[in-house]
Write an enzyme that holds these catalytic residues in place. Structure first.
Site, short mmCIF file in Angstrom:
data_model
loop_
_atom_site.label_atom_id
_atom_site.label_comp_id
_atom_site.label_asym_id
_atom_site.label_seq_id
_atom_site.Cartn_x
_atom_site.Cartn_y
_atom_site.Cartn_z
N ARG A 35 0.84 -1.20 0.00
CA ARG A 35 0.00 0.00 0.00
C ARG A 35 0.88 1.25 0.00
O ARG A 35 0.58 2.22 -0.69
CB ARG A 35 -0.94 -0.03 1.21
CG ARG A 35 -1.86 1.13 1.35
CD ARG A 35 -3.03 1.23 0.42
NE ARG A 35 -3.73 0.05 0.06
CZ ARG A 35 -4.61 -0.02 -0.95
NH1 ARG A 35 -4.88 1.06 -1.67
NH2 ARG A 35 -5.21 -1.13 -1.25
N HIS A 38 2.46 1.52 -3.43
CA HIS A 38 1.41 1.93 -4.36
C HIS A 38 1.10 3.41 -4.24
O HIS A 38 0.96 4.12 -5.24
CB HIS A 38 0.15 1.09 -4.11
CG HIS A 38 -1.02 1.51 -4.92
ND1 HIS A 38 -2.01 2.34 -4.42
CD2 HIS A 38 -1.37 1.24 -6.20
CE1 HIS A 38 -2.91 2.55 -5.36
NE2 HIS A 38 -2.56 1.90 -6.44
#
Length: 196
Positions: A35, A38
């Site tokens: 995450r 990303h």
């Protein structure tokens, strides 16, 4: 309620995983690393982040049991989805030798007490102040950014023994701090054997 993943996000994860192998990581560590990478498009975070799976498991459980989430700045709170946050940065006036960020952390602790999740992505002084308090956090996501104090405050967090997510370099910021918390929010809660 299950989260619906947009096709662009799914494709972004597919491309990221083609360039970064995270399959060897434990589940929550993998979720946080992916995450953060990303959200930043920075593969270096995979080597820069420091965390313990056991700490993440306890933080994940506390988060899903309703523990308060405290943020150092509103931008971190804005990035956290599906959860209310506490931010006291705008409240009151800091005293001599105390930054607004540090003062906001003091006020937030007075409000929420022990057992909260703390997400610090902007101010090293906020993280330093948290370390001075007896906050007994469920988890500290300490990812402040900058060339002054960021590396040192994150090193102090790791040395404190508190359950934490941090990184070694000057990198950090609101987006990656909120991404780390979102990883725990989005990760499914394990089914207990009693409910199966």
């Amino acid at each position: 309620m299950n989260r619906v993943v947009h096709p662009i996000e799914a494709e972004s994860y597919r491309r990221m995983r083609a360039r970064l192998d995270t399959s060897h990581l434990p589940p929550l560590t993998r979720a946080v690393v992916e995450r953060v990478v990303h959200s930043s498009a920075d593969l270096e975070y995979a080597r820069d982040l420091v965390m313990d799976e056991g700490d993440l498991e306890r933080g994940h459980a506390a988060l899903h049991a309703g523990a308060p989430v405290v943020v150092d700045v509103e931008m971190v709170g804005a990035g956290i989805t599906r959860r209310e946050t506490v931010c006291r940065l705008r409240d009151g006036v800091a005293g001599p030798g105390l930054t607004r960020s540090a003062h906001g952390i003091r006020l937030a602790f007075e409000q929420v007490g022990p057992g909260a999740l703390w997400v610090i992505g902007n101010a090293p002084t906020a993280l330093e102040e948290l370390l001075r308090l007896d906050a007994a956090p469920a988890l500290v996501i300490g990812l402040p950014v900058g060339f002054v104090g960021a590396v040192e405050s994150k090193a102090a967090l790791r040395e404190s023994g508190l359950p934490a997510v941090s990184n070694v370099s000057e990198k950090g910021g609101s987006a990656v701090a909120s991404a780390a918390l979102n990883a725990l929010l989005y990760h499914p809660v394990p089914q207990s054997k009693e409910t199966l």
